[in-house]
Design an enzyme around this catalytic site. Structure first.
Site, PDB file in Angstrom:
ATOM      1  N   SER A 148       0.862  -1.185   0.000  1.00 41.45           N
ATOM      2  CA  SER A 148       0.000   0.000   0.000  1.00 41.45           C
ATOM      3  C   SER A 148       0.893   1.227   0.000  1.00 41.45           C
ATOM      4  CB  SER A 148      -0.894   0.024   1.244  1.00 41.45           C
ATOM      5  OG  SER A 148      -1.533   1.285   1.405  1.00 41.45           O
ATOM      6  N   TYR A 164      -1.267  -0.924  10.358  1.00 44.43           N
ATOM      7  CA  TYR A 164      -1.415  -1.096   8.911  1.00 44.43           C
ATOM      8  C   TYR A 164      -0.226  -0.484   8.180  1.00 44.43           C
ATOM      9  CZ  TYR A 164      -3.533  -0.937   4.257  1.00 44.43           C
ATOM     10  OH  TYR A 164      -3.789  -1.103   2.918  1.00 44.43           O
TER      11      TYR A 164
END
Length: 257
Positions: A148, A164
């Protein structure tokens, strides 16, 4: 070799985790349309059944396997089932992931471990198992880790997603490290770093901040249902045979501002 042939995946077997919806399903569709026999896995049988029906309507040869990769003990049975169904694994797409929002000072232990188990541990254990059982001896394989743009920055605006962000940074360096080790086996290991795409994971944030995200993205748009297809086909195909240990940001330019 003609350029079209470089992207042909006819007869290849692709295992896509988190393949029942969102970005995983988008990538499964792309690989299937280019000739892959795809295996998609996720936790929920009903979502897998719906995804399988959707893929078969498009002419994609799809198999589904229910598996919860939060549990390390699920990895070997998943590979067993995939090899029993397809005989080999040529392409592994580590896409399944989780997130959790909370201030760092209040971040729950449970949340940290949940995110790390699925975003860091599972891709390693699965790559290790697939490598040993279907790629290394055959000197053939493509591993694509879905990271990401959150792994490229300390934060993305008001998101309080320290686990995350940390996990996706780990995914990027995991990609580099494994590529360095397994290049001698002719295994390519690369990563895709998506930006903001509408999905179940991002729905809450985009409901609040979607317009701001669009305004701050150079291309002034979110990702859509087609925007990862070309990237995953490139990294899965012979077109990328001289590319390994790299990440490709598919984010409308968000990571460069």
């Amino acid at each position: 070799m003609r350029v079209r042939e470089l992207f042909d995946l006819d007869g290849q077997v692709a295992l896509i985790t988190g393949g029942s919806r969102g970005l995983g399903l988008q990538m499964a569709q792309a690989l299937g349309e280019m000739g892959c026999r795809v295996v998609i896995t996720a936790r929920k049988a009903d979502e897998l059944a719906q995804a399988s029906s959707q893929l078969r309507e498009l002419g994609v040869d799809a198999t589904t396997i229910v598996s919860d990769l939060q549990n390390p003990a699920a990895v070997a049975p998943l590979v067993d089932a995939t090899l029993a169904a397809r005989g080999q694994i040529d392409i592994l797409v580590n896409n399944a992931g989780a997130t959790w929002g909370a201030p760092a000072e209040d971040y729950p232990d449970e949340a940290w471990h949940k995110v790390m188990n699925l975003n860091v541990n599972a891709p390693f254990f699965l790559a290790r198992e697939v490598g040993k059982r279907s790629m290394i001896a055959r000197r053939h394989g493509k591993i694509i880790n879905v990271a990401s743009i959150a792994g490229l920055k300390g934060s993305l605006g008001p998101m309080q997603t320290i686990a995350y962000n940390t996990s996706k940074a780990a995914a990027i360096n995991f990609t580099r490290a494994l590529a360095a080790e397994w290049g001698k086996y002719d295994i390519n290991v690369n990563a895709i770093c998506p930006g903001f795409f509408p999905s179940k994971m991002t729905a809450g944030l985009l409901d609040k901040l979607g317009q701001t995200v669009v305004e701050q993205t150079p291309l002034h748009r979110l990702g859509d249902d087609d925007d990862l297809k070309g990237a995953v086909v490139f990294l899965a195909s012979r077109a990328s045979r001289h590319v390994t240990g790299q990440y490709l940001a598919v984010d409308g330019g968000a990571s460069v501002v």
